[in-house]
Design a protein around this motif. Structure first.
Motif, PDB file in Angstrom:
ATOM      1  N   TYR A 103      -6.749   6.168   3.630  1.00 62.08           N
ATOM      2  CA  TYR A 103      -7.332   6.124   2.287  1.00 62.08           C
ATOM      3  C   TYR A 103      -8.154   4.848   2.126  1.00 62.08           C
ATOM      4  O   TYR A 103      -8.046   3.925   2.947  1.00 62.08           O
ATOM      5  CB  TYR A 103      -6.272   6.245   1.178  1.00 62.08           C
ATOM      6  CG  TYR A 103      -4.984   5.480   1.396  1.00 62.08           C
ATOM      7  CD1 TYR A 103      -4.750   4.240   0.821  1.00 62.08           C
ATOM      8  CD2 TYR A 103      -3.965   6.024   2.190  1.00 62.08           C
ATOM      9  CE1 TYR A 103      -3.547   3.556   1.015  1.00 62.08           C
ATOM     10  CE2 TYR A 103      -2.770   5.342   2.397  1.00 62.08           C
ATOM     11  CZ  TYR A 103      -2.571   4.115   1.813  1.00 62.08           C
ATOM     12  OH  TYR A 103      -1.386   3.448   2.016  1.00 62.08           O
ATOM     13  N   GLY A 159      -3.633   2.062   4.760  1.00 66.60           N
ATOM     14  CA  GLY A 159      -2.687   3.063   5.266  1.00 66.60           C
ATOM     15  C   GLY A 159      -2.836   3.236   6.771  1.00 66.60           C
ATOM     16  O   GLY A 159      -3.221   2.303   7.480  1.00 66.60           O
ATOM     17  N   GLN A 179       0.825  -1.221   0.000  1.00 63.76           N
ATOM     18  CA  GLN A 179       0.000   0.000   0.000  1.00 63.76           C
ATOM     19  C   GLN A 179       0.859   1.271   0.000  1.00 63.76           C
ATOM     20  O   GLN A 179       0.355   2.375   0.183  1.00 63.76           O
ATOM     21  CB  GLN A 179      -0.905   0.017   1.231  1.00 63.76           C
ATOM     22  CG  GLN A 179      -1.896  -1.124   1.271  1.00 63.76           C
ATOM     23  CD  GLN A 179      -2.486  -1.321   2.661  1.00 63.76           C
ATOM     24  OE1 GLN A 179      -2.493  -0.420   3.497  1.00 63.76           O
ATOM     25  NE2 GLN A 179      -2.987  -2.516   2.926  1.00 63.76           N
ATOM     26  N   ARG A 180       2.165   1.108  -0.153  1.00 60.88           N
ATOM     27  CA  ARG A 180       3.081   2.253  -0.079  1.00 60.88           C
ATOM     28  C   ARG A 180       3.940   2.350  -1.348  1.00 60.88           C
ATOM     29  O   ARG A 180       4.013   1.397  -2.120  1.00 60.88           O
ATOM     30  CB  ARG A 180       4.012   2.097   1.145  1.00 60.88           C
ATOM     31  CG  ARG A 180       3.335   2.149   2.499  1.00 60.88           C
ATOM     32  CD  ARG A 180       2.895   3.528   2.939  1.00 60.88           C
ATOM     33  NE  ARG A 180       3.954   4.514   2.933  1.00 60.88           N
ATOM     34  CZ  ARG A 180       3.790   5.798   3.266  1.00 60.88           C
ATOM     35  NH1 ARG A 180       2.594   6.240   3.634  1.00 60.88           N
ATOM     36  NH2 ARG A 180       4.797   6.645   3.227  1.00 60.88           N
ATOM     37  N   LYS A 196      -3.267   1.287  -3.702  1.00 58.30           N
ATOM     38  CA  LYS A 196      -1.950   1.877  -3.509  1.00 58.30           C
ATOM     39  C   LYS A 196      -1.955   3.396  -3.387  1.00 58.30           C
ATOM     40  O   LYS A 196      -1.758   4.122  -4.357  1.00 58.30           O
ATOM     41  CB  LYS A 196      -1.018   1.430  -4.635  1.00 58.30           C
ATOM     42  CG  LYS A 196       0.415   1.243  -4.171  1.00 58.30           C
ATOM     43  CD  LYS A 196       1.251   0.693  -5.303  1.00 58.30           C
ATOM     44  CE  LYS A 196       2.693   0.526  -4.935  1.00 58.30           C
ATOM     45  NZ  LYS A 196       2.991  -0.621  -4.104  1.00 58.30           N
ATOM     46  N   TYR A 197      -2.226   3.883  -2.208  1.00 59.10           N
ATOM     47  CA  TYR A 197      -1.875   5.252  -1.830  1.00 59.10           C
ATOM     48  C   TYR A 197      -2.484   6.265  -2.814  1.00 59.10           C
ATOM     49  O   TYR A 197      -3.691   6.336  -2.926  1.00 59.10           O
ATOM     50  CB  TYR A 197      -0.339   5.280  -1.801  1.00 59.10           C
ATOM     51  CG  TYR A 197       0.309   6.242  -0.841  1.00 59.10           C
ATOM     52  CD1 TYR A 197      -0.185   6.492   0.419  1.00 59.10           C
ATOM     53  CD2 TYR A 197       1.502   6.888  -1.217  1.00 59.10           C
ATOM     54  CE1 TYR A 197       0.471   7.362   1.279  1.00 59.10           C
ATOM     55  CE2 TYR A 197       2.173   7.752  -0.358  1.00 59.10           C
ATOM     56  CZ  TYR A 197       1.651   7.987   0.878  1.00 59.10           C
ATOM     57  OH  TYR A 197       2.310   8.843   1.707  1.00 59.10           O
ATOM     58  N   TRP A 198      -1.687   7.024  -3.549  1.00 55.41           N
ATOM     59  CA  TRP A 198      -2.262   8.029  -4.444  1.00 55.41           C
ATOM     60  C   TRP A 198      -2.418   7.509  -5.878  1.00 55.41           C
ATOM     61  O   TRP A 198      -2.580   8.279  -6.806  1.00 55.41           O
ATOM     62  CB  TRP A 198      -1.400   9.296  -4.438  1.00 55.41           C
ATOM     63  CG  TRP A 198      -1.533  10.072  -3.154  1.00 55.41           C
ATOM     64  CD1 TRP A 198      -0.694  10.021  -2.080  1.00 55.41           C
ATOM     65  CD2 TRP A 198      -2.577  10.992  -2.781  1.00 55.41           C
ATOM     66  NE1 TRP A 198      -1.136  10.862  -1.072  1.00 55.41           N
ATOM     67  CE2 TRP A 198      -2.295  11.467  -1.481  1.00 55.41           C
ATOM     68  CE3 TRP A 198      -3.740  11.471  -3.422  1.00 55.41           C
ATOM     69  CZ2 TRP A 198      -3.109  12.389  -0.805  1.00 55.41           C
ATOM     70  CZ3 TRP A 198      -4.540  12.392  -2.752  1.00 55.41           C
ATOM     71  CH2 TRP A 198      -4.222  12.833  -1.466  1.00 55.41           C
TER      72      TRP A 198
END
Ligand code: 9YW
Length: 435
Positions: free
Chosen positions: A403, A419, A201-202, A357-359
């Motif tokens: 998120y 996250g 996830q990063r 995944k994050y953004w």
């Protein structure tokens, strides 16, 4: 039910508030004060504890540099659960950096102006809040003056960012093509984020090499803006960053008007405003995509991807009504299927979309909050309400995560947000959305 949820949100915020007068975004993962988080957090506190809201903003502004710059992280305390920390960033390299507070040498979207305006809107005791604003508003003005002096080398009214962390949307696929133009060394460092959050996830280690290398280049030139503008391989005009500045310019014009006796500053703000709105509309709007896009200033090319940032100009009333309708059409067609919550951070129809995944795909509550008010600005009430309801439902079902997966059915029985947990701005903005 609403009282219950609001109560839980307050517990998250109160739990993250620190004795030094600021609020961490999330325990363990983010143990310092972040610039734009700080603004969203103040809006949440303003609804039930105005003193904490004032402390949040007051503390951030104390860390301002002599040139008006406000850093993206202020390292108020020692804490080794985050990398890269103060020793890596070395803000003291810049001759005008704060002598009292260690920080990064990069910034984040300029939300503070419109946050003061929101606090005023929410306040019961308007006179008291106006006094607070009077004490602090010049610092925000100086911050805007810093941008117009140092971040707009071509005089287009469009500020550049020199690092993806300045955008707030760290690992967006928007940056991928820029990474391909660089070949940074491999950094043998111990990341801390992946000890708190699942690595899937990063951002990847290779992405982090780019992030650290950009900082090293800036450090080599003692964070000198002119040198960075000349040399940084990452130099981007971001629609979100510029929309936040424009929204904050407008707020400062209104607030100086309430205070009175500030004609010269109002005149200057209006001049900046006119130039920036024109710059956004003429340079960043992509007719074929029906959306605002980022512009890669270093390589002189538009970055033609649709992201949640593409719609943020609605919040700052940048498009006219016709263009706003085009944005909404794009949003609904690409992001708005019945099988999805609004609003994915990256175009779900693009092959780079990754819902975990994050953004690179997940829903972020701060973006939803801005888009909710943005849609209301133009009378798109039905879709605004969907934005609000989706945000509430995600938090209510999964918790105060950083998120969220935008897919209604993601094939996982134990579906949840991703996250950091007990994430401050998710809690703060939920309080506002429930009012
Ligand atoms: C990091 C604190 C910050 C946000 C950013 C978000 C994330 C931190 O967390 O970045 O180390 O990558 O992307 O927008 O301000 O909540």
């Amino acid at each position: 039910m609403i009282e219950n949820l609001t109560q839980r949100a307050k517990e998250v915020l109160n739990g993250n508030f620190q004795a030094e007068g600021f609020t961490i975004p999330s325990k363990g993962l983010y143990p310092f004060q972040w610039k734009w988080d700080s603004g969203f957090i103040a809006i949440g506190f303003a609804h039930y504890d105005m003193e904490k809201a004032k402390a949040e903003i007051g503390t951030l502004l104390k860390a301002q540099w002599d040139n008006g710059f406000i850093p993206h992280i202020v390292f108020h305390t020692e804490n080794d659960s985050y990398f890269p920390g103060a020793d890596f960033h070395q803000s003291n390299l810049h001759p005008q950096s704060s002598k009292k507070y260690r920080s990064t040498g990069m910034t984040q979207p300029p939300v503070t102006g419109f946050v003061l305006q929101e606090m005023y809107r929410i306040a019961d005791d308007k006179q008291d809040l106006l006094r607070f604003i009077e004490e602090h508003i010049d610092k925000v003005y100086q911050n805007h003056a810093y941008f117009y002096t140092h971040r707009d080398p071509n005089n287009e009214g469009l500020m550049y960012i020199y690092h993806n962390w300045e955008s707030g949307t760290d690992n967006s696929p928007v940056w991928d093509a820029i990474w391909e133009t660089m070949n940074p060394p491999h950094y043998d460092v111990k990341r801390k984020d992946t000890t708190h959050v699942d690595v899937s996830q990063r951002p990847s280690n290779r992405e982090y090499d780019h992030y650290l290398y950009l900082i090293d280049i800036a450090k080599e030139h003692r964070y000198d803006d002119a040198k960075i503008a000349e040399l940084s391989p990452f130099l981007v005009q971001d629609p979100l960053f510029n929309a936040m500045l424009i929204k904050s310019n407008e707020a400062l014009i209104e607030l100086y008007g309430l205070i009175g006796n500030n004609t010269e500053k109002i005149r200057q703000l209006k001049q900046w405003q006119e130039k920036s709105i024109r710059g956004c509309n003429e340079k960043l709007f992509d007719e074929a995509l029906g959306a605002y896009v980022h512009y890669d200033l270093r390589n002189d090319r538009p970055i033609r991807h649709v992201t949640s940032s593409s719609f943020s100009p609605l919040f700052a009333k940048i498009p006219d009504q016709d263009r706003a309708a085009i944005l909404v059409k794009t949003m609904l067609e690409r992001f708005g299927g019945d099988d999805k919550y609004l609003c994915a951070s990256f175009d779900p129809t693009d092959e780079r979309f990754d819902p975990r995944k994050y953004w690179r795909g997940p829903v972020w509550i701060n973006m939803n909050w801005m888009l909710y008010y943005g849609l209301k600005n133009y009378g798109f009430l039905k879709i605004a309400e969907r934005m609000r309801k989706d945000s509430i439902e995600l938090i209510e079902r999964d918790g105060f995560y950083e998120y969220f997966d935008c897919r209604k059915d993601n094939g996982e029985p134990n579906r949840r947000g991703y996250g950091g947990s007990n994430f401050s701005w998710s809690a703060a903005l939920l309080i506002d959305l429930l009012k």
